[in-house]
Design an enzyme around this catalytic site. Sequence first.
Site, PDB file in Angstrom:
ATOM      1  N   GLY A  23       0.817  -1.215   0.000  1.00 37.36           N
ATOM      2  CA  GLY A  23       0.000   0.000   0.000  1.00 37.36           C
ATOM      3  C   GLY A  23       0.845   1.258   0.000  1.00 37.36           C
ATOM      4  O   GLY A  23       0.541   2.215   0.698  1.00 37.36           O
ATOM      5  N   ALA A  24       1.902   1.264  -0.824  1.00 36.86           N
ATOM      6  CA  ALA A  24       2.900   2.327  -0.739  1.00 36.86           C
ATOM      7  C   ALA A  24       2.745   3.415  -1.788  1.00 36.86           C
ATOM      8  O   ALA A  24       3.614   4.260  -1.927  1.00 36.86           O
ATOM      9  CB  ALA A  24       4.302   1.717  -0.849  1.00 36.86           C
ATOM     10  N   ASN A  25       1.636   3.432  -2.530  1.00 38.61           N
ATOM     11  CA  ASN A  25       1.488   4.457  -3.554  1.00 38.61           C
ATOM     12  C   ASN A  25       0.824   5.732  -3.029  1.00 38.61           C
ATOM     13  O   ASN A  25       0.787   6.750  -3.719  1.00 38.61           O
ATOM     14  CB  ASN A  25       0.694   3.932  -4.753  1.00 38.61           C
ATOM     15  N   TYR A 178     -14.027  -4.095  10.579  1.00 42.36           N
ATOM     16  CA  TYR A 178     -12.744  -3.380  10.589  1.00 42.36           C
ATOM     17  C   TYR A 178     -12.013  -3.622  11.903  1.00 42.36           C
ATOM     18  O   TYR A 178     -10.811  -3.923  11.918  1.00 42.36           O
ATOM     19  CB  TYR A 178     -12.969  -1.883  10.386  1.00 42.36           C
TER      20      TYR A 178
END
Length: 305
Positions: A23-25, A178
């Site tokens: 999830g690094a964008n 969640y």
Amino acid sequence: MAKQKWTAANVPSQDGRTAVITGANSGIGFEAAKMLASRGATVVLGVRDVAKGNAAADRIRTAGPGADVRVQRLDLTSLDSIHTAADAIRDNVTSIDLLINNAGVMYTPKQTTSDGFELQFGTNHLGHFALTGLLLDMLLPVPGSRVVTVSSVGHRMQAAIHFDDLQWEKSYSWAGAYGQSKLANLLFTYELQRRLSGKGKTIAVAAHPGGARTQLTRNPPLGVRIAYRVLGPVVTQTPANGSLPILRAATDPNVLGGQYYGPSGIGEARGRPVLVKSSAQSHDVEVQRRLWTVSEELTGIKFPV
């Protein structure tokens, strides 16, 4: 005692180290990747959308010319994609110093992954469980290597592991699902650390970003989104500040396996990254072991520890 004023300036040199970040964008994952690259690390961006990943890599290289940033397609909602990504990472790097399990979804409507798992549990926990299991042997021989898994203050909210209905097929609560996934992140970290203890050079650590202003807030019901907009300046912080607990967990030489880092402020919503406490339930050894066994069964992944 942990330092109370740890900042980005405290991130030590990462020369010669390799970090894989999911999830690094965008958001805190992007900020963590940018910081590690600026300190000399080779950074692999695990992203679902390769075009967005390439754009993020370009921004990191622009901010720090010469940064070694690589993009790897990784869809945590698909075990096939996770296997493919792990194989590709093996082909492109010789070892891993940091695996940062950061990607996630929050407060989504009832949906399932391609493997039939409830989306939040499947992405936030099972996807990272599988990825870690497939890559762990690349960390075990590396001195100072770490698995950092990103949880949330939401692990306390309506949180329990619903072993009788893990996939929320009987009823569904977007907040409860969640909370279960974020509690699972901590249970996984603590059980992984117990399995690693005394068996190698790798530790497992957890962190949470507080109320970071990221794209995760796009999914809640309208009323919740409005509350975020109104209260945001008071109870949230920038993605750069939200990334600091993750960076501290990943790089502070004083960090110990099984620790948990988050913001220092009221409700752990914002502030400097410090050692924080997780819920009593997250430390339940029986639940940790049971979740581990179930996760192995669901993903088909066996760990080398």
